[in-house]
Scaffold this active site. Structure first.
Site, short mmCIF file in Angstrom:
data_model
loop_
_atom_site.label_atom_id
_atom_site.label_comp_id
_atom_site.label_asym_id
_atom_site.label_seq_id
_atom_site.Cartn_x
_atom_site.Cartn_y
_atom_site.Cartn_z
CD1 TRP A 122 -1.90 -2.26 1.73
CD2 TRP A 122 -2.84 -1.21 0.09
NE1 TRP A 122 -3.07 -3.04 1.42
CE2 TRP A 122 -3.57 -2.43 0.43
CE3 TRP A 122 -3.30 -0.61 -1.06
CZ2 TRP A 122 -4.77 -2.91 -0.47
CZ3 TRP A 122 -4.35 -1.21 -1.83
CH2 TRP A 122 -4.97 -2.23 -1.51
CG ASP A 200 -2.51 4.27 4.70
OD1 ASP A 200 -3.47 3.92 5.36
OD2 ASP A 200 -2.45 3.63 3.51
CE LYS A 224 -7.82 -2.20 5.66
NZ LYS A 224 -7.97 -3.19 4.81
N1 PMP Z 1 -3.59 1.25 2.96
C1 PMP Z 1 -3.69 0.25 3.70
C2 PMP Z 1 -2.62 0.35 4.77
C3 PMP Z 1 -4.51 -0.59 3.51
O1 PMP Z 1 -4.66 -1.97 4.12
C4 PMP Z 1 -5.49 -0.69 2.30
C5 PMP Z 1 -6.58 -1.48 2.14
N2 PMP Z 1 -6.54 -2.79 2.51
C6 PMP Z 1 -5.56 0.54 1.64
C7 PMP Z 1 -4.49 1.46 1.75
C8 PMP Z 1 -6.31 0.82 0.49
O2 PMP Z 1 -7.48 1.22 1.03
P1 PMP Z 1 -9.01 1.40 0.23
O3 PMP Z 1 -9.38 -0.03 -0.43
O4 PMP Z 1 -9.71 2.09 1.28
O5 PMP Z 1 -8.71 2.58 -0.77
#
Ligand code: PMP
Length: 390
Positions: A122, A200, A224
């Site tokens: 991510w 993030d 989450k």
């Molecule tokens: N950053 C992290 C640390 C994540 O775990 C996730 C989704 N699992 C995301 C970003 C992407 O998130 P979203 O699907 O809400 O765009």
């Protein structure tokens, strides 16, 4: 809202691992398990919200009931997170992924630079999207990779002296918990003085007490630890809102969301309402310090079983960087054993354990609402399976 334990099987031996109500232990990485009292409250409010004669899914985002939801979410989030008065709590849409563009669009001056610490998939996506944003909209700006843990399959968090910051970045971006690889920062990185950290925190927000003042921005999807999908939370310091770029689309501007209570258009009001219920549930559990303890104990049960059977199982994360939210492991004997374990786990009421497609193996996500009993069941399965197949 009552405060009883989470909805989950009373016994893994019941009904193919399901409780009488048909629920399993949901180890999914997100959207993920919610506490039973939250689900029960939603059931009630979907039919008739506080006697309004309308369900919460049906009320207007301009109605007085929604005004009250907005006010309470803000108050409760501030209380559990000890968020200082010079920070705003915003809700946008587009998930954490949307912030990959929205962050540089707001915070990166023309021709400026920003530093990214890459500790997983991510974080890598944030880096790539910011780079693309600059190529399209801020040529001359530079997105700098300050560190990466890719050399070891993102199984560790870089030390401070392994992070090379650029001369004067507008911000440093980091990912507090790496959902795919199962690593987590257990410290705040030492960034150059005065440079705001943009974090993030999608997969560990409000799972432990966080010192908000160490960050300029904390953002993530709520799905989450804080509710369900649809709402992206942004905790942001006022001065960053003030100096953010204004020559970007209105629906990307932090300032617009701050001024209009996160409703410049029709917001994801059900998701925001659910964040409000989660905040109340967290308060009822004793707040973030109590949750930290519970989350560490839950993850500890599973890590202990993996460590006891370390000849059979391989954990992905370096021990000191282990995540308290996502526990990643695989059988040393190969994928066929992983598949057999996943099947056995499912028969025993443990679902959602398959690792992300980029990492394989197993991933047990034990977010705030995940019940301790489920961790015990999984730990026993980890031991039994290793004994029988090792
Ligand atoms: N950053 C992290 C640390 C994540 O775990 C996730 C989704 N699992 C995301 C970003 C992407 O998130 P979203 O699907 O809400 O765009």
């Amino acid at each position: 809202m009552t405060t009883s334990a989470s909805a989950a099987p009373a016994s893994a031996s019941l009904n193919g691992g399901r409780s009488a109500s048909g629920r399993c232990f949901n180890f999914g990485a997100g959207p993920s398990v919610l506490p039973e009292p939250v689900i029960r409250q939603i059931q009630e409010d979907v039919w008739n919200y506080k006697g309004s004669g309308m369900g919460v899914l049906e009320i207007s985002h301009r109605a007085k009931h929604y005004d009250q939801i907005v006010a309470e979410v803000d108050k409760d989030i501030r209380e559990i997170g000890s968020i200082p008065a010079n920070y705003k709590v915003l809700f946008m849409t587009g998930g954490a992924t949307g912030q990959n563009w929205i962050v540089p669009a707001n915070l990166l001056p023309k021709g400026g630079s920003a530093d990214y610490i890459i500790t997983g998939g991510w974080a890598e996506a944030s880096f790539k999207d910011a780079t693309q944003y600059c190529q399209c909209h801020n040529p001359g700006a530079k997105i700098h990779q300050a560190a990466t843990s890719k050399d070891k399959g993102h199984n560790y968090i870089p030390a401070d002296d392994a992070i090379a910051y650029s001369a004067s970045p507008a911000y440093v971006h980091m990912t507090t918990n790496n959902t795919l690889y199962g690593t987590q920062w257990h410290r705040v990185p030492k960034v150059p003085a005065g440079v705001p950290i943009v974090a993030d925190a999608s997969s560990d927000i409000f799972s432990y007490p966080i010192d908000v003042t160490k960050y300029g921005v904390i953002y993530g999807g709520a799905q989450k630890n804080m509710g369900t999908t649809g709402a992206t939370f942004i905790i942001i310091r006022d001065d960053l809102i003030e100096k953010a770029n204004k020559d970007i689309p209105r629906m990307c501007q932090y300032g617009v969301f701050a001024k209009e209570e996160s409703r410049p258009n029709t917001p994801p009001h059900f998701a925001i309402y659910t964040v409000g219920l989660m905040a109340k549930w967290i308060k009822s559990q004793g707040g973030l310090a109590a949750l930290k303890k519970a989350n560490e104990e839950k993850a500890g049960l599973i890590y202990a079983a993996l460590d006891e059977c370390s000849g059979f199982w391989a954990g992905h994360a370096r021990k000191e960087d282990r995540s308290m939210m996502n526990i990643t492991f695989r059988a040393k004997g190969g994928e066929a054993l992983d598949e057999a374990f996943l099947k056995l786990a499912k028969e025993n009421g443990c679902d959602g354990l398959k690792g992300h497609r980029s990492t394989g193996g197993m991933r047990a996500s034990t977010y705030n609402a995940f019940p301790r009993e489920g961790c015990k069941v999984l730990a026993d399965l980890i031991r039994d399976f290793a004994k029988k197949n090792g």
